[in-house]
Design a protein around this motif. Structure first.
Motif, PDB file in Angstrom:
ATOM      1  N   MET A   1     131.504 113.177  38.196  1.00 61.81           N
ATOM      2  CA  MET A   1     131.391 112.970  36.760  1.00 61.81           C
ATOM      3  C   MET A   1     131.098 111.495  36.489  1.00 61.81           C
ATOM      4  N   TRP A   2     130.168 111.264  35.610  1.00 60.52           N
ATOM      5  CA  TRP A   2     129.821 109.905  35.223  1.00 60.52           C
ATOM      6  C   TRP A   2     130.763 109.427  34.122  1.00 60.52           C
ATOM      7  N   ILE A   3     131.301 108.225  34.270  1.00 60.69           N
ATOM      8  CA  ILE A   3     132.177 107.624  33.272  1.00 60.69           C
ATOM      9  C   ILE A   3     131.487 106.365  32.764  1.00 60.69           C
ATOM     10  N   PRO A   4     131.328 106.242  31.435  1.00 62.81           N
ATOM     11  CA  PRO A   4     130.655 105.047  30.921  1.00 62.81           C
ATOM     12  C   PRO A   4     131.483 103.785  31.162  1.00 62.81           C
ATOM     13  N   PRO A   5     130.835 102.664  31.443  1.00 60.74           N
ATOM     14  CA  PRO A   5     131.565 101.409  31.620  1.00 60.74           C
ATOM     15  C   PRO A   5     132.381 101.083  30.366  1.00 60.74           C
ATOM     16  N   GLY A   6     133.541 100.476  30.577  1.00 59.26           N
ATOM     17  CA  GLY A   6     134.397 100.088  29.460  1.00 59.26           C
ATOM     18  C   GLY A   6     135.845 100.018  29.880  1.00 59.26           C
ATOM     19  N   ASP A   7     136.726  99.948  28.870  1.00 58.67           N
ATOM     20  CA  ASP A   7     138.163  99.857  29.098  1.00 58.67           C
ATOM     21  C   ASP A   7     138.810 101.219  28.892  1.00 58.67           C
ATOM     22  N   TYR A   8     139.765 101.532  29.753  1.00 56.14           N
ATOM     23  CA  TYR A   8     140.459 102.812  29.734  1.00 56.14           C
ATOM     24  C   TYR A   8     141.942 102.579  29.963  1.00 56.14           C
ATOM     25  N   ILE A   9     142.761 103.479  29.473  1.00 62.12           N
ATOM     26  CA  ILE A   9     144.199 103.433  29.717  1.00 62.12           C
ATOM     27  C   ILE A   9     144.534 104.573  30.666  1.00 62.12           C
ATOM     28  N   LEU A  10     145.279 104.250  31.718  1.00 67.22           N
ATOM     29  CA  LEU A  10     145.700 105.298  32.643  1.00 67.22           C
ATOM     30  C   LEU A  10     146.792 106.110  31.966  1.00 67.22           C
ATOM     31  N   ASP A  11     146.464 107.334  31.600  1.00 64.18           N
ATOM     32  CA  ASP A  11     147.411 108.215  30.926  1.00 64.18           C
ATOM     33  C   ASP A  11     148.421 108.771  31.920  1.00 64.18           C
ATOM     34  N   ARG A  12     147.910 109.303  33.026  1.00 57.08           N
ATOM     35  CA  ARG A  12     148.806 109.894  34.028  1.00 57.08           C
ATOM     36  C   ARG A  12     148.048 110.115  35.330  1.00 57.08           C
ATOM     37  N   LEU A  13     148.841 110.352  36.370  1.00 49.67           N
ATOM     38  CA  LEU A  13     148.296 110.703  37.674  1.00 49.67           C
ATOM     39  C   LEU A  13     148.680 112.145  37.958  1.00 49.67           C
ATOM     40  N   GLU A  14     147.700 112.944  38.348  1.00 47.59           N
ATOM     41  CA  GLU A  14     147.918 114.345  38.695  1.00 47.59           C
ATOM     42  C   GLU A  14     147.393 114.563  40.106  1.00 47.59           C
ATOM     43  N   GLY A  15     148.282 114.439  41.064  1.00 45.32           N
ATOM     44  CA  GLY A  15     147.857 114.565  42.452  1.00 45.32           C
ATOM     45  C   GLY A  15     146.874 113.468  42.811  1.00 45.32           C
ATOM     46  N   GLU A  16     145.684 113.856  43.208  1.00 45.16           N
ATOM     47  CA  GLU A  16     144.654 112.893  43.595  1.00 45.16           C
ATOM     48  C   GLU A  16     143.727 112.529  42.434  1.00 45.16           C
ATOM     49  N   THR A  17     144.098 112.943  41.215  1.00 44.64           N
ATOM     50  CA  THR A  17     143.269 112.681  40.039  1.00 44.64           C
ATOM     51  C   THR A  17     143.985 111.750  39.080  1.00 44.64           C
ATOM     52  N   ALA A  18     143.257 110.772  38.570  1.00 47.71           N
ATOM     53  CA  ALA A  18     143.756 109.884  37.518  1.00 47.71           C
ATOM     54  C   ALA A  18     143.170 110.358  36.199  1.00 47.71           C
ATOM     55  N   GLY A  41     149.842 103.665  31.883  1.00 41.37           N
ATOM     56  CA  GLY A  41     149.944 102.663  30.826  1.00 41.37           C
ATOM     57  C   GLY A  41     149.085 101.437  31.082  1.00 41.37           C
ATOM     58  N   ASP A  42     148.614 101.265  32.313  1.00 40.93           N
ATOM     59  CA  ASP A  42     147.767 100.114  32.622  1.00 40.93           C
ATOM     60  C   ASP A  42     146.403 100.257  31.947  1.00 40.93           C
ATOM     61  N   VAL A  43     145.855  99.124  31.527  1.00 39.01           N
ATOM     62  CA  VAL A  43     144.495  99.094  31.000  1.00 39.01           C
ATOM     63  C   VAL A  43     143.573  98.771  32.175  1.00 39.01           C
ATOM     64  N   LEU A  44     142.587  99.638  32.374  1.00 40.59           N
ATOM     65  CA  LEU A  44     141.638  99.485  33.464  1.00 40.59           C
ATOM     66  C   LEU A  44     140.247  99.240  32.917  1.00 40.59           C
ATOM     67  N   THR A  45     139.525  98.362  33.567  1.00 39.88           N
ATOM     68  CA  THR A  45     138.142  98.087  33.204  1.00 39.88           C
ATOM     69  C   THR A  45     137.244  98.689  34.275  1.00 39.88           C
ATOM     70  N   TRP A  46     136.265  99.461  33.831  1.00 41.15           N
ATOM     71  CA  TRP A  46     135.298 100.115  34.720  1.00 41.15           C
ATOM     72  C   TRP A  46     133.938  99.495  34.470  1.00 41.15           C
ATOM     73  N   ASP A  47     133.321  98.938  35.508  1.00 45.91           N
ATOM     74  CA  ASP A  47     131.997  98.326  35.355  1.00 45.91           C
ATOM     75  C   ASP A  47     130.879  99.248  35.831  1.00 45.91           C
ATOM     76  N   GLY A  48     131.235 100.484  36.142  1.00 50.01           N
ATOM     77  CA  GLY A  48     130.262 101.443  36.637  1.00 50.01           C
ATOM     78  C   GLY A  48     130.338 101.632  38.139  1.00 50.01           C
ATOM     79  N   GLN A  49     131.046 100.704  38.818  1.00 47.69           N
ATOM     80  CA  GLN A  49     131.197 100.808  40.268  1.00 47.69           C
ATOM     81  C   GLN A  49     132.624 100.547  40.733  1.00 47.69           C
ATOM     82  N   THR A  50     133.331  99.691  40.014  1.00 48.12           N
ATOM     83  CA  THR A  50     134.658  99.256  40.448  1.00 48.12           C
ATOM     84  C   THR A  50     135.647  99.276  39.290  1.00 48.12           C
ATOM     85  N   TRP A  51     136.859  99.732  39.578  1.00 52.51           N
ATOM     86  CA  TRP A  51     137.951  99.674  38.616  1.00 52.51           C
ATOM     87  C   TRP A  51     138.773  98.429  38.887  1.00 52.51           C
TER      88      TRP A  51
END
Length: 77
Positions: A1-18, A41-51
């Motif tokens: 799945m493609w995720i657009p670059p930007g800022d995201y909040i980690l809502d939860r971890l479900e096994g091997e899925t964030a 709760g962490d704010v993550l920045t995605w540049d299209g290749q790296t979190w």
């Protein structure tokens, strides 16, 4: 799945899925792609290749939430 670059909040971890919240939607990303120390709760920045964890935004968000909780449940003087 493609995720657009930007800022995201980690809502939860479900096994091997964030599960990430951002851009008005929830997104799934492989947990292995995130930095190992990432916590809900962490704010993550995605540049299209790296979190990366945005420490400043994460701390500011946690401070805002703590203040809201204090006002909601704390003593009024």
């Amino acid at each position: 799945m493609w995720i657009p670059p930007g800022d995201y909040i980690l809502d939860r971890l479900e096994g091997e899925t964030a599960v990430l919240e951002g851009t008005g939607s929830l997104w799934d990303a492989p947990r292995a792609q995130l930095p190992p120390e990432t916590a809900p709760g962490d704010v993550l920045t995605w540049d299209g290749q790296t979190w990366r964890i945005d420490q400043a935004q994460t701390q500011a968000r946690k401070s805002r939430m703590a203040e809201k909780m204090r006002r909601l449940f704390g003593k009024q003087e």
